[in-house]
Motif scaffolding. Structure first.
Motif, PDB file in Angstrom:
ATOM      1  N   VAL A   1       0.035 -15.752  14.998  1.00 64.14           N
ATOM      2  CA  VAL A   1       0.149 -16.484  13.728  1.00 64.14           C
ATOM      3  C   VAL A   1      -1.001 -16.053  12.828  1.00 64.14           C
ATOM      4  O   VAL A   1      -2.174 -16.194  13.192  1.00 64.14           O
ATOM      5  N   GLU A   2      -0.663 -15.519  11.645  1.00 64.23           N
ATOM      6  CA  GLU A   2      -1.684 -14.977  10.734  1.00 64.23           C
ATOM      7  C   GLU A   2      -1.524 -15.577   9.342  1.00 64.23           C
ATOM      8  O   GLU A   2      -0.420 -15.646   8.809  1.00 64.23           O
ATOM      9  N   TYR A   3      -2.644 -15.961   8.747  1.00 67.92           N
ATOM     10  CA  TYR A   3      -2.638 -16.564   7.409  1.00 67.92           C
ATOM     11  C   TYR A   3      -2.244 -15.556   6.334  1.00 67.92           C
ATOM     12  O   TYR A   3      -1.521 -15.890   5.389  1.00 67.92           O
ATOM     13  N   LEU A   4      -2.712 -14.314   6.475  1.00 71.24           N
ATOM     14  CA  LEU A   4      -2.416 -13.285   5.478  1.00 71.24           C
ATOM     15  C   LEU A   4      -1.072 -12.623   5.771  1.00 71.24           C
ATOM     16  O   LEU A   4      -0.398 -12.961   6.742  1.00 71.24           O
ATOM     17  N   ASP A   5      -0.705 -11.665   4.937  1.00 72.43           N
ATOM     18  CA  ASP A   5       0.599 -11.020   5.074  1.00 72.43           C
ATOM     19  C   ASP A   5       0.549  -9.708   5.835  1.00 72.43           C
ATOM     20  O   ASP A   5       1.569  -9.029   5.972  1.00 72.43           O
ATOM     21  N   ALA A   6      -0.635  -9.327   6.323  1.00 76.22           N
ATOM     22  CA  ALA A   6      -0.774  -8.067   7.056  1.00 76.22           C
ATOM     23  C   ALA A   6      -1.747  -8.250   8.214  1.00 76.22           C
ATOM     24  O   ALA A   6      -2.674  -9.065   8.134  1.00 76.22           O
ATOM     25  N   VAL A   7      -1.524  -7.501   9.274  1.00 71.91           N
ATOM     26  CA  VAL A   7      -2.440  -7.531  10.415  1.00 71.91           C
ATOM     27  C   VAL A   7      -3.704  -6.755  10.064  1.00 71.91           C
ATOM     28  O   VAL A   7      -3.753  -6.033   9.069  1.00 71.91           O
ATOM     29  N   THR A   8      -4.734  -6.907  10.877  1.00 74.78           N
ATOM     30  CA  THR A   8      -6.030  -6.232  10.700  1.00 74.78           C
ATOM     31  C   THR A   8      -6.450  -6.163   9.229  1.00 74.78           C
ATOM     32  O   THR A   8      -6.488  -5.086   8.621  1.00 74.78           O
ATOM     33  N   PRO A   9      -6.741  -7.319   8.628  1.00 76.05           N
ATOM     34  CA  PRO A   9      -7.109  -7.371   7.203  1.00 76.05           C
ATOM     35  C   PRO A   9      -8.203  -6.374   6.837  1.00 76.05           C
ATOM     36  O   PRO A   9      -9.176  -6.201   7.580  1.00 76.05           O
ATOM     37  N   GLY A  10      -8.019  -5.720   5.697  1.00 72.91           N
ATOM     38  CA  GLY A  10      -9.012  -4.773   5.211  1.00 72.91           C
ATOM     39  C   GLY A  10      -8.747  -3.335   5.585  1.00 72.91           C
ATOM     40  O   GLY A  10      -9.355  -2.424   5.019  1.00 72.91           O
ATOM     41  N   MET A  11      -7.854  -3.118   6.548  1.00 73.01           N
ATOM     42  CA  MET A  11      -7.555  -1.746   6.946  1.00 73.01           C
ATOM     43  C   MET A  11      -6.564  -1.090   5.978  1.00 73.01           C
ATOM     44  O   MET A  11      -5.963  -1.751   5.132  1.00 73.01           O
ATOM     45  N   ASP A  12      -6.402   0.213   6.124  1.00 71.81           N
ATOM     46  CA  ASP A  12      -5.436   0.979   5.342  1.00 71.81           C
ATOM     47  C   ASP A  12      -4.055   0.349   5.445  1.00 71.81           C
ATOM     48  O   ASP A  12      -3.595  -0.013   6.536  1.00 71.81           O
ATOM     49  N   GLY A  13      -3.380   0.200   4.308  1.00 73.49           N
ATOM     50  CA  GLY A  13      -2.085  -0.483   4.267  1.00 73.49           C
ATOM     51  C   GLY A  13      -1.026   0.171   5.131  1.00 73.49           C
ATOM     52  O   GLY A  13      -0.228  -0.512   5.788  1.00 73.49           O
ATOM     53  N   GLU A  14      -0.995   1.488   5.152  1.00 73.85           N
ATOM     54  CA  GLU A  14      -0.003   2.197   5.956  1.00 73.85           C
ATOM     55  C   GLU A  14      -0.266   2.013   7.446  1.00 73.85           C
ATOM     56  O   GLU A  14       0.658   1.881   8.243  1.00 73.85           O
ATOM     57  N   ILE A  15      -1.549   1.971   7.788  1.00 74.96           N
ATOM     58  CA  ILE A  15      -1.924   1.700   9.183  1.00 74.96           C
ATOM     59  C   ILE A  15      -1.457   0.306   9.576  1.00 74.96           C
ATOM     60  O   ILE A  15      -0.890   0.098  10.658  1.00 74.96           O
ATOM     61  N   GLN A  16      -1.686  -0.673   8.701  1.00 74.30           N
ATOM     62  CA  GLN A  16      -1.302  -2.054   9.004  1.00 74.30           C
ATOM     63  C   GLN A  16       0.188  -2.166   9.310  1.00 74.30           C
ATOM     64  O   GLN A  16       0.590  -2.788  10.300  1.00 74.30           O
ATOM     65  N   LYS A  17       1.012  -1.566   8.469  1.00 71.43           N
ATOM     66  CA  LYS A  17       2.465  -1.655   8.651  1.00 71.43           C
ATOM     67  C   LYS A  17       2.909  -0.965   9.932  1.00 71.43           C
ATOM     68  O   LYS A  17       3.730  -1.497  10.700  1.00 71.43           O
ATOM     69  N   THR A  18       2.377   0.230  10.183  1.00 75.11           N
ATOM     70  CA  THR A  18       2.746   0.978  11.389  1.00 75.11           C
ATOM     71  C   THR A  18       2.279   0.250  12.644  1.00 75.11           C
ATOM     72  O   THR A  18       3.006   0.159  13.636  1.00 75.11           O
ATOM     73  N   PHE A  19       1.080  -0.287  12.595  1.00 68.91           N
ATOM     74  CA  PHE A  19       0.496  -0.994  13.730  1.00 68.91           C
ATOM     75  C   PHE A  19       1.341  -2.207  14.106  1.00 68.91           C
ATOM     76  O   PHE A  19       1.697  -2.407  15.272  1.00 68.91           O
ATOM     77  N   GLN A  20       1.676  -3.025  13.118  1.00 70.94           N
ATOM     78  CA  GLN A  20       2.488  -4.212  13.393  1.00 70.94           C
ATOM     79  C   GLN A  20       3.861  -3.822  13.946  1.00 70.94           C
ATOM     80  O   GLN A  20       4.372  -4.459  14.877  1.00 70.94           O
ATOM     81  N   LYS A  21       4.439  -2.780  13.397  1.00 67.46           N
ATOM     82  CA  LYS A  21       5.745  -2.306  13.862  1.00 67.46           C
ATOM     83  C   LYS A  21       5.690  -1.888  15.331  1.00 67.46           C
ATOM     84  O   LYS A  21       6.583  -2.226  16.130  1.00 67.46           O
ATOM     85  N   LEU A  22       4.627  -1.176  15.728  1.00 64.79           N
ATOM     86  CA  LEU A  22       4.498  -0.724  17.107  1.00 64.79           C
ATOM     87  C   LEU A  22       4.230  -1.889  18.060  1.00 64.79           C
ATOM     88  O   LEU A  22       4.725  -1.912  19.195  1.00 64.79           O
TER      89      LEU A  22
END
Length: 462
Positions: A198-219
């Motif tokens: 459960v995360e307050y923001l809309d992306a994992v690992t806040p502050g990281m590169d946006g493309e990394i965040q999306k790929t990371f969550q997908k994996l």
């Protein structure tokens, strides 16, 4: 009353490194630590034990999912949780005893107990007061509180409790999609737990590169983890050894809840300065409770310095180590320096995630012209052979000079690969410098070279 050139308060990565460096530079040094073992949070209940569990559970994952494909046939291993905990504890013991050995080798005195600073130049531990020309505060950080959530380290746990659960939970809810939450979530997902983050923001690992965040969550989703993003946790109610996590969605104020056997609160950390007597001394603190320092890590009180998680900046062990060495150099009359633009960050999941320097988002905000070269691990022969072809390397360079501004990696051994970029950035290298450097074949590091080539005429294997 004993007298020292330097007394370091805290024996975590920042503190013990600072103490050893001070001693190596000829300063009479002591380090105050109240734990039974040296090493601070990192070695005792943080970086090291979590990596032991990540390694053990990754081996389990390989046995369950990839061994048969490689011709390694046989029954999948069963998990002896008690033995895995013993393995983890043994790893901790080896590391903490190693620090104790280094203290003796370098003639650093370990003053056992909890410290306070009654006045500049004095450190009180128990009933004894010690004098020091300089004091370095390296007391680290502690778990941040979350309103409406009480941590009991049984059903609702911090990262410390998550490392030593009495049993593997059937259902685990992780509050916070930062590094700690995702690493520990990965451990228990591999062990068979149903893991919901459960995360307050809309992306994992806040502050990281946006493309990394999306790929990371997908994996991570592919690995079986579930995510509830944009959700503000309101409360955690415990009854009968079970927990109910109640949350509210930010976008529409709708309510939701999750049932769990264990809840991990991983919403960040705050400086640990309680009991030092800083306010009475007049040591300036920020609104976030961080000790304020100048460019030389000196506080508002002469003779008192601070480093690591207790001050501003990323709460990373290696950042604290760099500051510890730099302060030691300064106290010995040399020039201490930390390049804060080249401090890597790593998430030790599988695949690993690593980054250094600027992100595309930050550069766009600045309005700075840049180029990004990217190479997928799917084009790397070693990665394909090792069932590790997920992810990519992205190198970001200045559009005119080709000088490297940052890099972001998700893939095998990312935490090791990132350091080629770190060294390049320290020397002001361009992407072409890396592209023209021979890389051994077959290695994961070839993906770094390919990303560098992609900043120019193009990658070869893309």
């Amino acid at each position: 009353m004993s007298s020292y050139d330097v007394i370091v308060i805290g024996s975590g990565p920042g503190g013990y490194v600072c103490a050893i460096k001070c001693a190596q530079l000829g300063l009479k040094t002591a380090c105050v630590e109240g734990r039974e073992t040296l090493g601070g949070t990192c070695l005792n209940v943080g970086c090291i034990p979590s990596k032991a569990l990540l390694h053990a559970t990754h081996m389990l994952h390989e046995a369950e999912h990839n061994f048969a494909a490689m011709g390694l046939k046989g029954k999948s291993p069963s998990v002896d949780w008690k033995q895995m905990q013993s393995y983890k504890d043994d790893v901790i013991g080896q590391n903490t005893k190693g620090i104790e050995f280094l203290f003796k080798k370098n003639k650093v005195d370990w003053i056992k107990g909890w410290a306070s600073i009654p006045e500049a130049g004095k450190v009180k531990v128990g009933e004894e007061t010690h004098e020091a020309k300089n004091i370095v505060i390296a007391t680290g950080s502690q778990v941040s509180d979350l309103p409406g959530v009480e941590i009991d380290e049984k059903t609702v746990v911090s990262s410390t409790g998550a490392l030593a659960l009495s049993k593997i939970p059937k259902r685990l809810v992780v509050i916070g999609a930062g590094v700690i939450g995702l690493e520990m979530g990965s451990v228990y997902r591999r062990l068979g737990s149903e893991v919901t983050v459960v995360e307050y923001l809309d992306a994992v690992t806040p502050g990281m590169d946006g493309e990394i965040q999306k790929t990371f969550q997908k994996l991570l989703k592919k690995q079986g983890m579930t995510f509830v993003m944009g959700a503000a946790v309101q409360s955690v109610d415990v009854s009968g050894g079970k927990a109910t996590v109640s949350y509210k969605m930010r976008k529409d104020d709708s309510d939701g809840s999750l049932e769990a056997d264990t809840v991990l609160v991983a919403t960040g950390r705050r400086p640990q300065t309680d009991g030092l007597g800083l306010e009475a001394l007049g040591v300036a603190l920020s609104k976030r409770g961080q000790i304020e320092t100048d460019a030389g890590w000196k506080t508002s009180v002469d003779g008192i310095y601070a480093i690591g998680d207790a001050i501003a900046g990323p709460m990373l062990a290696h950042k604290a180590e760099d500051e510890g060495m730099a302060v030691a150099e300064t106290l010995a009359g040399r020039h201490g320096h930390v390049n804060y633009g080249v401090i890597p960050g790593v998430v030790y999941t599988h695949p690993e995630v690593a980054s250094v320097g600027m992100t595309e988002e930050a550069l766009k905000t600045e309005g700075r012209a840049y180029k990004a070269g990217k190479f997928m691990f799917m084009g790397n022969g070693r990665a394909k052979a090792n069932f590790a072809a997920d992810g990519f390397v992205k190198i970001i360079v200045d559009a005119k000079s080709d000088r490297i501004l940052g890099a972001h990696i998700i893939g095998p051994m990312a935490g090791d690969l990132i350091h080629e970029i770190c060294v390049a950035m320290e020397f002001g290298a361009s992407a072409q410098d890396i592209a023209l450097t021979c890389h051994a074949h077959p290695t994961y590091s070839e993906a770094v070279r390919e990303a560098a080539l992609a900043c120019g005429d193009g990658a070869i294997h893309a």
